[in-house]
Design a protein around this motif. Structure first.
Motif, PDB file in Angstrom:
ATOM      1  N   ILE A   1      60.602  21.493  38.308  1.00  0.00           N
ATOM      2  CA  ILE A   1      60.721  22.944  38.129  1.00  0.00           C
ATOM      3  C   ILE A   1      61.298  23.588  39.386  1.00  0.00           C
ATOM      4  O   ILE A   1      62.185  24.446  39.314  1.00  0.00           O
ATOM      5  CB  ILE A   1      59.351  23.562  37.780  1.00  0.00           C
ATOM      6  CG1 ILE A   1      58.932  23.142  36.367  1.00  0.00           C
ATOM      7  CG2 ILE A   1      59.387  25.089  37.893  1.00  0.00           C
ATOM      8  CD1 ILE A   1      57.503  23.486  36.022  1.00  0.00           C
ATOM      9  N   ARG A   2      60.814  23.170  40.555  1.00  0.00           N
ATOM     10  CA  ARG A   2      61.326  23.738  41.804  1.00  0.00           C
ATOM     11  C   ARG A   2      62.800  23.398  42.008  1.00  0.00           C
ATOM     12  O   ARG A   2      63.596  24.231  42.460  1.00  0.00           O
ATOM     13  CB  ARG A   2      60.526  23.204  43.003  1.00  0.00           C
ATOM     14  CG  ARG A   2      59.115  23.675  43.132  1.00  0.00           C
ATOM     15  CD  ARG A   2      58.882  25.120  43.621  1.00  0.00           C
ATOM     16  NE  ARG A   2      60.049  25.955  43.812  1.00  0.00           N
ATOM     17  CZ  ARG A   2      60.580  26.282  44.992  1.00  0.00           C
ATOM     18  NH1 ARG A   2      60.020  25.830  46.112  1.00  0.00           N
ATOM     19  NH2 ARG A   2      61.619  27.066  45.077  1.00  0.00           N
ATOM     20  N   LEU A   3      63.181  22.166  41.687  1.00  0.00           N
ATOM     21  CA  LEU A   3      64.589  21.784  41.839  1.00  0.00           C
ATOM     22  C   LEU A   3      65.471  22.555  40.863  1.00  0.00           C
ATOM     23  O   LEU A   3      66.607  22.929  41.194  1.00  0.00           O
ATOM     24  CB  LEU A   3      64.752  20.273  41.631  1.00  0.00           C
ATOM     25  CG  LEU A   3      64.107  19.383  42.693  1.00  0.00           C
ATOM     26  CD1 LEU A   3      64.326  17.910  42.361  1.00  0.00           C
ATOM     27  CD2 LEU A   3      64.641  19.692  44.085  1.00  0.00           C
ATOM     28  N   PHE A   4      64.947  22.816  39.656  1.00  0.00           N
ATOM     29  CA  PHE A   4      65.704  23.614  38.693  1.00  0.00           C
ATOM     30  C   PHE A   4      65.881  25.045  39.209  1.00  0.00           C
ATOM     31  O   PHE A   4      66.962  25.636  39.070  1.00  0.00           O
ATOM     32  CB  PHE A   4      65.001  23.625  37.336  1.00  0.00           C
ATOM     33  CG  PHE A   4      65.721  24.433  36.295  1.00  0.00           C
ATOM     34  CD1 PHE A   4      66.849  23.932  35.666  1.00  0.00           C
ATOM     35  CD2 PHE A   4      65.257  25.704  35.954  1.00  0.00           C
ATOM     36  CE1 PHE A   4      67.519  24.688  34.708  1.00  0.00           C
ATOM     37  CE2 PHE A   4      65.925  26.466  34.997  1.00  0.00           C
ATOM     38  CZ  PHE A   4      67.062  25.950  34.374  1.00  0.00           C
TER      39      PHE A   4
ATOM     40  N   LEU B   1      73.175  21.988  43.737  1.00  0.00           N
ATOM     41  CA  LEU B   1      74.473  21.561  43.214  1.00  0.00           C
ATOM     42  C   LEU B   1      75.643  22.167  43.986  1.00  0.00           C
ATOM     43  O   LEU B   1      76.787  22.124  43.514  1.00  0.00           O
ATOM     44  CB  LEU B   1      74.569  21.929  41.737  1.00  0.00           C
ATOM     45  CG  LEU B   1      73.491  21.302  40.842  1.00  0.00           C
ATOM     46  CD1 LEU B   1      73.642  21.800  39.402  1.00  0.00           C
ATOM     47  CD2 LEU B   1      73.550  19.778  40.892  1.00  0.00           C
ATOM     48  N   ASP B   2      75.369  22.729  45.138  1.00  0.00           N
ATOM     49  CA  ASP B   2      76.425  23.281  45.989  1.00  0.00           C
ATOM     50  C   ASP B   2      77.419  22.176  46.349  1.00  0.00           C
ATOM     51  O   ASP B   2      77.042  21.174  46.954  1.00  0.00           O
ATOM     52  CB  ASP B   2      75.805  23.860  47.261  1.00  0.00           C
ATOM     53  CG  ASP B   2      76.842  24.477  48.193  1.00  0.00           C
ATOM     54  OD1 ASP B   2      78.037  24.477  47.845  1.00  0.00           O
ATOM     55  OD2 ASP B   2      76.447  24.951  49.278  1.00  0.00           O
ATOM     56  N   PRO B   3      78.699  22.326  45.973  1.00  0.00           N
ATOM     57  CA  PRO B   3      79.683  21.267  46.256  1.00  0.00           C
ATOM     58  C   PRO B   3      79.764  20.898  47.730  1.00  0.00           C
ATOM     59  O   PRO B   3      80.031  19.741  48.069  1.00  0.00           O
ATOM     60  CB  PRO B   3      81.007  21.883  45.772  1.00  0.00           C
ATOM     61  CG  PRO B   3      80.602  22.890  44.741  1.00  0.00           C
ATOM     62  CD  PRO B   3      79.291  23.445  45.220  1.00  0.00           C
TER      63      PRO B   3
ATOM     64  N   ARG C   1      74.960  15.113  50.337  1.00  0.00           N
ATOM     65  CA  ARG C   1      73.568  15.050  50.789  1.00  0.00           C
ATOM     66  C   ARG C   1      72.599  15.176  49.632  1.00  0.00           C
ATOM     67  O   ARG C   1      71.618  14.422  49.534  1.00  0.00           O
ATOM     68  CB  ARG C   1      73.297  16.165  51.809  1.00  0.00           C
ATOM     69  CG  ARG C   1      71.922  16.116  52.438  1.00  0.00           C
ATOM     70  CD  ARG C   1      71.573  17.402  53.163  1.00  0.00           C
ATOM     71  NE  ARG C   1      71.251  18.492  52.236  1.00  0.00           N
ATOM     72  CZ  ARG C   1      70.752  19.674  52.617  1.00  0.00           C
ATOM     73  NH1 ARG C   1      70.554  19.915  53.902  1.00  0.00           N
ATOM     74  NH2 ARG C   1      70.477  20.612  51.723  1.00  0.00           N
ATOM     75  N   ASN C   2      72.854  16.120  48.726  1.00  0.00           N
ATOM     76  CA  ASN C   2      71.868  16.487  47.721  1.00  0.00           C
ATOM     77  C   ASN C   2      71.889  15.624  46.462  1.00  0.00           C
ATOM     78  O   ASN C   2      70.827  15.316  45.904  1.00  0.00           O
ATOM     79  CB  ASN C   2      72.057  17.949  47.308  1.00  0.00           C
ATOM     80  CG  ASN C   2      71.736  18.914  48.432  1.00  0.00           C
ATOM     81  OD1 ASN C   2      71.109  18.548  49.428  1.00  0.00           O
ATOM     82  ND2 ASN C   2      72.172  20.149  48.284  1.00  0.00           N
ATOM     83  N   LEU C   3      73.068  15.249  45.984  1.00  0.00           N
ATOM     84  CA  LEU C   3      73.153  14.577  44.690  1.00  0.00           C
ATOM     85  C   LEU C   3      72.484  13.199  44.659  1.00  0.00           C
ATOM     86  O   LEU C   3      71.846  12.852  43.647  1.00  0.00           O
ATOM     87  CB  LEU C   3      74.618  14.477  44.247  1.00  0.00           C
ATOM     88  CG  LEU C   3      75.285  15.813  43.907  1.00  0.00           C
ATOM     89  CD1 LEU C   3      76.680  15.599  43.351  1.00  0.00           C
ATOM     90  CD2 LEU C   3      74.433  16.616  42.922  1.00  0.00           C
ATOM     91  N   PRO C   4      72.586  12.386  45.725  1.00  0.00           N
ATOM     92  CA  PRO C   4      71.837  11.121  45.696  1.00  0.00           C
ATOM     93  C   PRO C   4      70.327  11.333  45.572  1.00  0.00           C
ATOM     94  O   PRO C   4      69.640  10.578  44.878  1.00  0.00           O
ATOM     95  CB  PRO C   4      72.201  10.467  47.037  1.00  0.00           C
ATOM     96  CG  PRO C   4      73.523  11.044  47.385  1.00  0.00           C
ATOM     97  CD  PRO C   4      73.472  12.460  46.902  1.00  0.00           C
TER      98      PRO C   4
END
Length: 299
Positions: free
Chosen positions: A240-243, A250-252, A257-260
């Motif tokens: 929920i927090r990530l959503f 999802l900042d390009p 850093r974030n997507l993995p």
């Protein structure tokens, strides 16, 4: 990132300074492993010399029958060493879970607002969280080293997947430590380790055919801890927090850093739900024989 903003020499020194506690704690975990191993050799006859049934079980797991030149004596020795490593690393897993519970449960209780308000890149200056991150990373590295030889030599699927899981954890937590970010993700994830003592106790009670009240009590505690820390905390709360933070996540510009970490979380959610299902079905199977017997007697 913290290290990228520095010159080459400064970056190396910052990395060494950040990761030195991991090395120190790793040495402590390693020494603890050997102390547990030596103590078990003295205290538990079944640890030093396994029964033929247990040797056959681990020999089948390692597929030793397919190996050429394996005598009965060598088969027993390899199976015993594998079991001893499993038992000792399970003890360390339980100790690790207890230490993380001691550090992170009080932090979460008194600082839950941080988790409610934290961003993807947020950190806390809590010594408990800092120590937990270093202990967690060092434990995973130590665990990896003790499973690696068996995974490479015998290729047991569970061990190979275990190594892949641990490599992912080490890469992720090294990024958290050296880049000073990710505590929103780190704290709920590390809290899942609180279930480890109950998982090990379940195996121990089952291995030595100890049922009744101890088995039921541990099973209830395990289910509660699993659903509280792994399902409610990791799967639902963190998702929920990530959503809520999906724009930042999802900042390009921060994708590398974030997507993995997002992928790791989604895989973790699947595993927690899958393992939780297996635990729940196991609990129901424990109850069902008594239910069937009662129905049969009533008829």
């Amino acid at each position: 990132a913290q290290l990228e903003s520095k010159g080459p020499n400064e970056g190396i020194m910052a990395f060494v300074e950040t990761m030195t506690p991991v090395l120190v704690y790793g040495c402590i975990w390693n020494v603890t492993y050997w102390l547990v191993h030596l103590a078990s050799l003295e205290l538990f006859p079944w640890y030093k010399s396994m029964t033929p049934v247990r040797v056959a079980y681990y020999s089948k797991k390692l597929r030793l029958a397919k190996k050429s030149g394996i005598t009965a004596e060598k088969e027993a020795r390899i199976a015993t060493e594998y079991f001893q490593n499993f038992f000792t690393t399970s003890i360390l897993s339980s100790l690790h879970g207890i230490v993380l519970a001691f550090l992170l449960v009080p932090f979460t209780w008194t600082n839950f607002g941080f988790l409610l308000e934290a961003k993807i890149g947020s950190t806390t200056d809590s010594p408990a969280v800092s120590m937990a991150n270093h202990l967690f990373t060092s434990y995973v590295c130590n665990d990896f080293l003790f499973v690696l030889p068996y995974a490479v030599k015998y290729g047991v699927q569970d061990d190979v997947m275990f190594l892949a899981h641990h490599v992912t954890l080490v890469i992720t937590w090294t990024s958290f430590l050296t880049g000073s970010w990710g505590h929103l993700f780190a704290v709920p994830t590390m809290l899942t380790e609180v279930t480890a003592p109950f998982v090990f106790m379940r195996w121990l009670l089952n291995e030595f055919k100890i049922g009744g009240a101890p088995f039921i009590a541990n099973g209830l505690l395990l289910l509660f801890a699993w659903y509280f820390f792994r399902i409610a905390g990791y799967v639902f709360f963190l998702s929920i927090r990530l959503f809520e933070l999906r724009g930042e996540l999802l900042d390009p510009a921060m994708a590398a850093r974030n997507l993995p970490v997002l992928a790791f979380h989604l895989l973790g959610c699947f595993l927690q739900l899958h393992w939780g299902k297996l635990l729940t079905l196991g609990a129901l199977r424990t109850i069902s024989p008594a239910k069937k017997k009662t129905e049969k007697e009533a008829s």
